[in-house]
Design a protein around this motif. Sequence first.
Motif, PDB file in Angstrom:
ATOM      1  N   GLN A  75      13.184  -4.623   9.246  1.00 25.85           N
ATOM      2  CA  GLN A  75      13.892  -3.406   8.846  1.00 25.85           C
ATOM      3  C   GLN A  75      15.380  -3.613   9.096  1.00 25.85           C
ATOM      4  O   GLN A  75      15.763  -4.284  10.054  1.00 25.85           O
ATOM      5  CB  GLN A  75      13.405  -2.224   9.681  1.00 25.85           C
ATOM      6  N   PRO A  76      16.222  -2.999   8.253  1.00 24.34           N
ATOM      7  CA  PRO A  76      17.660  -3.177   8.455  1.00 24.34           C
ATOM      8  C   PRO A  76      18.106  -2.519   9.760  1.00 24.34           C
ATOM      9  O   PRO A  76      17.648  -1.424  10.092  1.00 24.34           O
ATOM     10  CB  PRO A  76      18.280  -2.465   7.248  1.00 24.34           C
ATOM     11  N   LEU A 114       8.127   9.076  21.811  1.00 26.65           N
ATOM     12  CA  LEU A 114       7.989   9.768  20.526  1.00 26.65           C
ATOM     13  C   LEU A 114       9.196   9.448  19.635  1.00 26.65           C
ATOM     14  O   LEU A 114       9.064   9.193  18.440  1.00 26.65           O
ATOM     15  CB  LEU A 114       7.873  11.283  20.756  1.00 26.65           C
ATOM     16  N   LEU A 115      10.377   9.435  20.255  1.00 21.08           N
ATOM     17  CA  LEU A 115      11.578   9.106  19.477  1.00 21.08           C
ATOM     18  C   LEU A 115      11.510   7.657  18.992  1.00 21.08           C
ATOM     19  O   LEU A 115      11.829   7.358  17.840  1.00 21.08           O
ATOM     20  CB  LEU A 115      12.846   9.316  20.328  1.00 21.08           C
ATOM     21  N   PHE A 116      11.067   6.751  19.871  1.00 24.97           N
ATOM     22  CA  PHE A 116      11.029   5.331  19.471  1.00 24.97           C
ATOM     23  C   PHE A 116       9.968   5.077  18.400  1.00 24.97           C
ATOM     24  O   PHE A 116      10.211   4.319  17.467  1.00 24.97           O
ATOM     25  CB  PHE A 116      10.788   4.430  20.688  1.00 24.97           C
ATOM     26  N   VAL A 117       8.807   5.716  18.543  1.00 21.22           N
ATOM     27  CA  VAL A 117       7.750   5.452  17.554  1.00 21.22           C
ATOM     28  C   VAL A 117       8.170   5.995  16.184  1.00 21.22           C
ATOM     29  O   VAL A 117       7.902   5.393  15.136  1.00 21.22           O
ATOM     30  CB  VAL A 117       6.379   5.993  18.030  1.00 21.22           C
ATOM     31  N   GLN A 118       8.900   7.123  16.183  1.00 22.18           N
ATOM     32  CA  GLN A 118       9.371   7.665  14.901  1.00 22.18           C
ATOM     33  C   GLN A 118      10.420   6.763  14.274  1.00 22.18           C
ATOM     34  O   GLN A 118      10.475   6.594  13.065  1.00 22.18           O
ATOM     35  CB  GLN A 118       9.989   9.049  15.111  1.00 22.18           C
ATOM     36  N   THR A 119      11.279   6.186  15.124  1.00 20.03           N
ATOM     37  CA  THR A 119      12.353   5.340  14.593  1.00 20.03           C
ATOM     38  C   THR A 119      11.791   4.018  14.071  1.00 20.03           C
ATOM     39  O   THR A 119      12.168   3.560  12.997  1.00 20.03           O
ATOM     40  CB  THR A 119      13.385   5.047  15.716  1.00 20.03           C
ATOM     41  N   LEU A 161      18.366   1.005  11.440  1.00 17.57           N
ATOM     42  CA  LEU A 161      18.046   1.322  12.837  1.00 17.57           C
ATOM     43  C   LEU A 161      19.315   1.201  13.691  1.00 17.57           C
ATOM     44  O   LEU A 161      20.071   0.238  13.552  1.00 17.57           O
ATOM     45  CB  LEU A 161      16.969   0.372  13.355  1.00 17.57           C
ATOM     46  N   PRO A 162      19.538   2.163  14.609  1.00 15.78           N
ATOM     47  CA  PRO A 162      20.808   2.188  15.351  1.00 15.78           C
ATOM     48  C   PRO A 162      20.878   1.245  16.544  1.00 15.78           C
ATOM     49  O   PRO A 162      21.875   1.218  17.263  1.00 15.78           O
ATOM     50  CB  PRO A 162      20.899   3.646  15.806  1.00 15.78           C
ATOM     51  N   ALA A 163      19.813   0.472  16.802  1.00 14.55           N
ATOM     52  CA  ALA A 163      19.820  -0.489  17.929  1.00 14.55           C
ATOM     53  C   ALA A 163      18.892  -1.636  17.548  1.00 14.55           C
ATOM     54  O   ALA A 163      18.026  -1.467  16.674  1.00 14.55           O
ATOM     55  CB  ALA A 163      19.331   0.212  19.201  1.00 14.55           C
ATOM     56  N   PRO A 164      19.037  -2.790  18.199  1.00 16.07           N
ATOM     57  CA  PRO A 164      18.150  -3.908  17.862  1.00 16.07           C
ATOM     58  C   PRO A 164      16.676  -3.530  18.072  1.00 16.07           C
ATOM     59  O   PRO A 164      16.353  -2.784  19.010  1.00 16.07           O
ATOM     60  CB  PRO A 164      18.566  -5.002  18.851  1.00 16.07           C
ATOM     61  N   ILE A 165      15.823  -4.068  17.212  1.00 16.52           N
ATOM     62  CA  ILE A 165      14.398  -3.702  17.277  1.00 16.52           C
ATOM     63  C   ILE A 165      13.794  -4.101  18.628  1.00 16.52           C
ATOM     64  O   ILE A 165      13.018  -3.353  19.222  1.00 16.52           O
ATOM     65  CB  ILE A 165      13.646  -4.340  16.092  1.00 16.52           C
ATOM     66  N   MET A 213       0.843  -1.201   0.000  1.00 12.99           N
ATOM     67  CA  MET A 213       0.000   0.000   0.000  1.00 12.99           C
ATOM     68  C   MET A 213       0.873   1.243   0.000  1.00 12.99           C
ATOM     69  O   MET A 213       2.034   1.168  -0.372  1.00 12.99           O
ATOM     70  CB  MET A 213      -0.928  -0.035   1.197  1.00 12.99           C
ATOM     71  N   SER A 214       0.355   2.393   0.550  1.00 14.37           N
ATOM     72  CA  SER A 214       1.063   3.649   0.302  1.00 14.37           C
ATOM     73  C   SER A 214       2.139   4.009   1.330  1.00 14.37           C
ATOM     74  O   SER A 214       2.303   5.172   1.650  1.00 14.37           O
ATOM     75  CB  SER A 214       0.024   4.763   0.227  1.00 14.37           C
ATOM     76  N   PHE A 215       2.873   3.046   1.869  1.00 17.74           N
ATOM     77  CA  PHE A 215       3.967   3.406   2.771  1.00 17.74           C
ATOM     78  C   PHE A 215       5.110   3.986   1.936  1.00 17.74           C
ATOM     79  O   PHE A 215       5.452   3.437   0.888  1.00 17.74           O
ATOM     80  CB  PHE A 215       4.483   2.171   3.523  1.00 17.74           C
ATOM     81  N   PRO A 216       5.720   5.074   2.405  1.00 22.42           N
ATOM     82  CA  PRO A 216       6.851   5.627   1.660  1.00 22.42           C
ATOM     83  C   PRO A 216       7.994   4.603   1.594  1.00 22.42           C
ATOM     84  O   PRO A 216       8.011   3.638   2.365  1.00 22.42           O
ATOM     85  CB  PRO A 216       7.259   6.835   2.495  1.00 22.42           C
ATOM     86  N   ALA A 217       8.955   4.834   0.716  1.00 21.47           N
ATOM     87  CA  ALA A 217      10.065   3.886   0.542  1.00 21.47           C
ATOM     88  C   ALA A 217      10.853   3.762   1.833  1.00 21.47           C
ATOM     89  O   ALA A 217      10.845   4.659   2.676  1.00 21.47           O
ATOM     90  CB  ALA A 217      10.967   4.380  -0.577  1.00 21.47           C
ATOM     91  N   ILE A 218      11.542   2.626   1.952  1.00 20.07           N
ATOM     92  CA  ILE A 218      12.278   2.343   3.195  1.00 20.07           C
ATOM     93  C   ILE A 218      13.366   3.390   3.452  1.00 20.07           C
ATOM     94  O   ILE A 218      13.997   3.879   2.530  1.00 20.07           O
ATOM     95  CB  ILE A 218      12.858   0.914   3.144  1.00 20.07           C
ATOM     96  N   ASP A 219      13.540   3.726   4.742  1.00 17.29           N
ATOM     97  CA  ASP A 219      14.552   4.702   5.130  1.00 17.29           C
ATOM     98  C   ASP A 219      15.944   4.127   4.860  1.00 17.29           C
ATOM     99  O   ASP A 219      16.237   3.005   5.267  1.00 17.29           O
ATOM    100  CB  ASP A 219      14.369   4.967   6.642  1.00 17.29           C
TER     101      ASP A 219
END
Length: 378
Positions: free
Chosen positions: A328-329, A84-89, A11-15, A1-7
């Motif tokens: 995610q990478p 907020l930082l975690f949800v954005q990441t 990610l700087p730490a394990p999920i 669907m309409s998710f923007p392309a992958i960043d």
Amino acid sequence: MSFPAIDPIPLPAPIWLMKLLSHVTLALHFSAVMILVGCLLLVCWHNSVGHSKKSSEQVSASFVIARRMPVLMTFVINLGIPPLLFVQTLYGRAIYSSSVLIGVSWFSVILLVMLDYWLIYRIVSTIEGGRKALPLALLALFVTMGIGQIYAMNMTLMLRPEVWQAMYQHSPSGLQGYHGDPTTTPRWMFVMCGGLVFGGLWALMLSNMGHIGDGIKKYLRTSGGCMAAVGALLQIGCALAVTHSQPGFVTEALGANMLAKVGGLLFVATIAVTALVAGLQGLKAISNIPLAVTGLLTAFLATTGAVLYRDGIRDATLLHKGYNVWNQPEYANWSVVGLFLLLFVIMLVILFWLLMVMKKATAPNETITLNKTVEAGR
Ligand code: HEM
């Protein structure tokens, strides 16, 4: 669907670690928000009834609660920033899209939080001056609940990529809201009813301060205990409404998600204990530190359970729509993670030290005499 392309930045730490920290900090944020909502309700009640009955003790009860609200607000805000930082990441491609679509109301949160803060300070000085604070407290309650609505709207819209395109075409300037989703109101109500629970438990905790009079203690205990017990029952109802409002594929996925199931069970078990502990204190107008702390701890566990369940809802919804948060990478930067954890522990130590300093400080006079204010020693 309409998710923007992958960043392109991994990610700087394990999920799993980011999720863990997000859950802990979000449970703390929710607890602080709920205490604030409940305190505003209690201030409305005690201040207006106290003035109409000309009861200095009841007005003083409203002051004891109100006086701590500015500090509470700092916790609401500062404990909102880490999640907020975690949800954005973790979910940036979903939450950035939804935030842009409702950009005007999303940004208005900053102004509303500032307004709320100002109102809270005005409430304290108004009560301290022996004047009626009901209009200000009602306005602050209304603003606080409005901020919560905007959060609930965005956290729902981020799960609905299927409507993004049409919304963008309707208003590319972000001057719109997202309405009519059956899941938004129950999840907002869940946090607001939690206000009754946490605000009541907080009042019970405050009633154990040695320097306030027995009359004030009684007001805090009766209202706090009964409000928390009723709130716990209402919150169970809201939790059921949240579950039932989810689409079938989400309920199915939740049934197969061990962590969400544990979260749900944890919520049910601990909220029931909270209701009992609070009800007992409220009906008998008794309280002590172990009972008050038990109530707050079980309510915090209930909130943690709800946070886990909520996370299950988000992941199941997004997975169904093509966004797998686990896929995610990642490229863990352990020195930064280590520094973060070290600073986190230092913060906890400083908080503990501050609490100890507060405990040793001379107790203030928090008695309000109507028409004549006893100076509150700060
Ligand atoms: C009086 C002020 C505030 C109120 C009443 C409030 C209320 C809420 C509510 C009701 C939710 C749940 C939304 C839902 O899932 O349906 C929420 C989530 C959240 N709030 Fe707050 N909030 C306040 C201030 C803040 C501030 C200042 C921040 C950040 C600086 C913040 C950060 C967050 C974040 C990041 C989430 C969602 C996290 C996630 O989904 O992982 N909040 N808030």
